[in-house]
Design a protein around this motif. Structure first.
Motif, short mmCIF file in Angstrom:
data_model
loop_
_atom_site.label_atom_id
_atom_site.label_comp_id
_atom_site.label_asym_id
_atom_site.label_seq_id
_atom_site.Cartn_x
_atom_site.Cartn_y
_atom_site.Cartn_z
N LEU A 128 1.07 -0.99 0.40
CA LEU A 128 -0.06 -0.53 0.29
C LEU A 128 0.73 1.04 0.17
CD1 LEU A 128 -2.55 -1.22 2.81
CD2 LEU A 128 -2.95 -1.10 0.31
N VAL A 129 0.51 2.24 -0.73
CA VAL A 129 0.97 3.45 -0.91
C VAL A 129 1.39 3.74 0.91
CG1 VAL A 129 1.59 5.82 -1.46
CG2 VAL A 129 0.84 3.11 -3.13
N THR A 130 1.80 4.60 1.34
CA THR A 130 1.28 5.06 2.65
C THR A 130 1.00 6.63 2.78
OG1 THR A 130 3.07 4.10 3.58
CG2 THR A 130 2.47 5.69 4.64
N LYS A 131 -0.15 7.46 3.17
CA LYS A 131 -1.05 8.22 3.06
C LYS A 131 0.15 8.82 3.85
CE LYS A 131 -4.94 6.56 3.46
NZ LYS A 131 -6.70 5.86 3.88
N GLY A 132 0.37 10.21 2.57
CA GLY A 132 0.85 11.55 2.33
C GLY A 132 2.61 11.15 2.79
N SER A 133 2.77 10.04 1.42
CA SER A 133 4.49 9.65 1.12
C SER A 133 4.85 10.70 0.03
CB SER A 133 5.24 8.53 1.82
OG SER A 133 4.61 7.42 0.79
N LEU A 134 4.25 10.60 -0.41
CA LEU A 134 4.34 10.80 -2.64
C LEU A 134 4.47 12.53 -2.58
CD1 LEU A 134 2.98 9.46 -4.86
CD2 LEU A 134 1.87 11.77 -4.90
N LYS A 135 6.43 12.52 -2.36
CA LYS A 135 6.86 13.32 -3.25
C LYS A 135 7.09 13.99 -4.34
CE LYS A 135 7.70 13.95 1.41
NZ LYS A 135 7.68 12.77 2.27
N ARG A 136 7.28 14.91 -5.30
CA ARG A 136 7.57 15.20 -6.53
C ARG A 136 8.71 15.29 -5.66
NH1 ARG A 136 4.01 13.15 -10.45
NH2 ARG A 136 1.88 12.90 -9.66
N VAL A 137 9.93 14.95 -6.49
CA VAL A 137 11.15 15.67 -6.95
C VAL A 137 11.08 16.87 -7.45
CG1 VAL A 137 13.49 15.23 -7.65
CG2 VAL A 137 12.02 13.65 -6.06
N PRO A 138 12.02 17.80 -7.06
CA PRO A 138 11.60 19.59 -8.26
C PRO A 138 12.74 19.09 -9.08
CG PRO A 138 11.88 20.09 -5.80
CD PRO A 138 12.05 18.52 -5.68
N GLY A 139 12.29 19.87 -10.33
CA GLY A 139 13.26 20.13 -11.23
C GLY A 139 13.59 18.36 -12.09
N ASN A 140 13.02 16.96 -12.18
CA ASN A 140 12.23 16.61 -12.90
C ASN A 140 11.22 16.05 -13.15
OD1 ASN A 140 13.10 14.78 -10.93
ND2 ASN A 140 15.18 14.29 -11.54
N GLU A 141 11.00 14.35 -13.39
CA GLU A 141 9.78 13.94 -13.38
C GLU A 141 9.70 12.81 -12.59
OE1 GLU A 141 7.68 12.99 -17.15
OE2 GLU A 141 7.71 15.35 -16.59
N GLU A 142 10.93 12.50 -11.35
CA GLU A 142 10.96 12.10 -10.63
C GLU A 142 10.08 12.04 -9.82
OE1 GLU A 142 14.84 10.01 -9.01
OE2 GLU A 142 13.84 10.13 -7.15
N VAL A 143 8.34 10.92 -8.69
CA VAL A 143 8.11 10.15 -7.93
C VAL A 143 8.74 9.36 -6.47
CG1 VAL A 143 6.05 11.53 -8.66
CG2 VAL A 143 6.54 8.85 -8.94
N ARG A 144 8.93 10.46 -5.44
CA ARG A 144 9.27 9.00 -4.48
C ARG A 144 7.84 9.25 -3.44
NH1 ARG A 144 15.18 8.51 -2.82
NH2 ARG A 144 16.18 9.21 -4.87
N PHE A 145 7.48 7.69 -3.21
CA PHE A 145 6.39 7.21 -2.39
C PHE A 145 7.22 6.23 -1.49
CE2 PHE A 145 5.40 3.47 -4.70
CZ PHE A 145 5.77 4.60 -6.22
N VAL A 146 6.43 5.74 -0.19
CA VAL A 146 6.85 4.75 0.72
C VAL A 146 5.50 3.57 0.70
CG1 VAL A 146 6.85 4.10 2.90
CG2 VAL A 146 7.98 6.35 2.15
#
Lengths: 62, 247, 152
Positions: free
Chosen positions: C58-76
């Protein structure tokens, strides 16, 4: 359902996927119906020919 | 033995031929009504899903097609087994008639699944247990039909293809239980399980109607193809004359 | 070639063909026999080394972050026991949302971040109208929808 006809066609943006699924189903089922009928017609025709040939043989026999 | 008379009657080509001819229009009409309600209900009456929105409406073609792919194969395999054991011509005819129809539903299940998977999962295809076993089912149907066409002699074609059909039946439970036996991307069953369906009535009734309609459509198509198969198998029978001359 | 030989070759060819097709499909599937691993297995090292695999959870609530400057996303991604951070560059599927089940394909980098080349959304077999989902969420003590049930 308070959707307008345009909204209905748009399927919330999923129109290509939804309509392609239903379209493919209609096409394949049409081919199924035509194929089944064609199979029966040709089997009937073949059976008729076999009977005619057999009757011909019987009549031609001495 | 009175209990076996129905079985002997089923082995009689003219009886089966005439029964199939009589039943076809009834199956076809009820199928058309059920599918008409099922699709209208699924596309118009049913509310969108809370997560999948309108994309979920693909279920009304996808799930019944998948169900038919399994039902048609089971029919084929049981008929082939009866044909092998009792040397019953009509049973082989049923198996041969079911194959092209089952293959078409299997193809549809894979195609509509792909069209559903792309927007929801994010991929057209993946090698998970459910998708892989369903693809193998399509290969089984195609192999069965190719094997039949490799023989000129119908009796040999019947027996050889029946062996393949019976062996292939192990795939049917594998497909159905693949989503519970293995970790898979495909979700579990919504309707085809012992527990209560995971769907409210507004969505469920059209789906059940589609299941019924597809099943009856299969029955109607099977009846027509079965008649063709019986005609091809009957050489000198006198009852043929009355049927052919009626036309 | 006699007709009998021809037939034999044809039948043999078909059987080999069906066998081959089934074999290839099974091979492709065997690699995924465990289609995905859960974050506990990942953090405890019970995953194949040196090759890519899938992580599901499951994607942890509130964990989705977009890396500024490129298209990368990070989530837990979590299985409610352990967590794995996933880094991904690309288009996320429509069903991707926090609290939803996902399956990511990729490999672990040196720092324990899972670098994904594909993120798929897994949904469950439950369907319901939006209003019902809303009222379920509001109901006190009611198990709110939105999560992923079995398997993940």
């Amino acid at each position: 359902m308070d959707r307008t006809f345009t909204e209905f066609l748009a399927m919330g943006g999923y129109a290509p996927y939804v309509w392609a699924s239903y379209g493919a189903w209609c096409l394949v089922m049409l081919l199924n119906i035509l194929g089944a009928r064609q199979a029966l017609d040709s089997a009937m025709e073949q059976a008729r020919r076999r009977l005619v040939m057999r009757d011909g043989d019987e009549r031609g026999a001495p | 033995m009175a209990t076996w008379t129905w079985f002997h009657r089923l082995a009689s080509p003219p009886y089966v031929y005439r029964t199939a001819a009589t039943l076809t229009p009834w199956f076809a009409v009820v199928a058309a009504l059920a599918i008409g309600y099922g699709f209208f209900g699924g596309l118009v009456l049913a509310p969108p899903d809370y997560q999948q929105k309108d994309a979920f409406r693909i279920i009304y073609v996808h799930a019944p097609s998948a169900w038919l792919s399994l039902l048609a194969y089971t029919t084929l395999a049981v008929a082939a087994a009866v044909g092998l054991v009792w040397r019953m011509k009509v049973a082989h005819a049923v198996a041969a008639a079911a194959a092209p129809i089952g293959a078409s539903f299997t193809f549809l299940a894979l195609l509509t699944g792909s069209l559903w998977g792309k927007p929801m999962w994010g991929t057209w295809w993946t090698w998970d247990a459910r998708l892989t076993s369903e693809l193998i089912l399509l290969f089984l149907y195609l192999g069965y039909m190719a094997l039949r066409s490799a023989f000129d002699d119908r009796q040999r074609a019947d027996r050889a293809s029946a062996v393949l059909a019976v062996v292939g039946v192990v795939n049917v439970p594998i497909i159905h239980f693949s989503v519970t036996w293995w970790n898979s991307l495909h979700q579990g069953s919504t309707v085809m399980k012992l527990a209560k369906p995971s769907m409210p009535g507004s969505m469920l009734w059209p789906l059940l109607a589609s299941f019924l309609g597809f099943t009856l459509l299969f029955a109607a198509l099977l009846c027509v193809r079965l008649r063709a198969e019986i005609l091809e198998r009957e050489r000198q029978a006198s009852w043929l004359k009355s049927i052919v001359e009626k036309r | 070639m006699t007709p009998r030989r021809k037939r034999l070759l044809l039948v043999g060819g078909i059987l080999v063909g069906v066998g081959l097709a089934t074999g290839v499909a099974t091979m492709a599937f065997r690699e995924n026999l465990s289609y995905f691993y859960n974050p506990t297995q990942v953090t405890e090292g019970q995953v194949p080394r040196g090759r890519s695999f899938r992580v599901g959870g499951l994607v942890t609530k509130g964990s989705l972050k977009r890396v500024p400057g490129n298209e990368e996303v990070r989530f837990v991604v979590t299985d409610l026991n352990r967590d794995v951070t996933v880094a991904y560059t690309g288009v996320l599927p429509d069903l991707f949302r926090e609290g939803q089940g996902i399956i990511a394909h990729g490999r672990l980098d040196g720092s324990g971040v899972f670098v994904a080349d594909e993120v798929l959304a897994k949904h469950d077999e439950k369907y319901m109208p939006p209003e019902v989902a809303q009222s379920l969420k509001k109901a006190p003590g009611g198990a709110g929808p939105g999560g992923e049930g079995k398997g993940t």
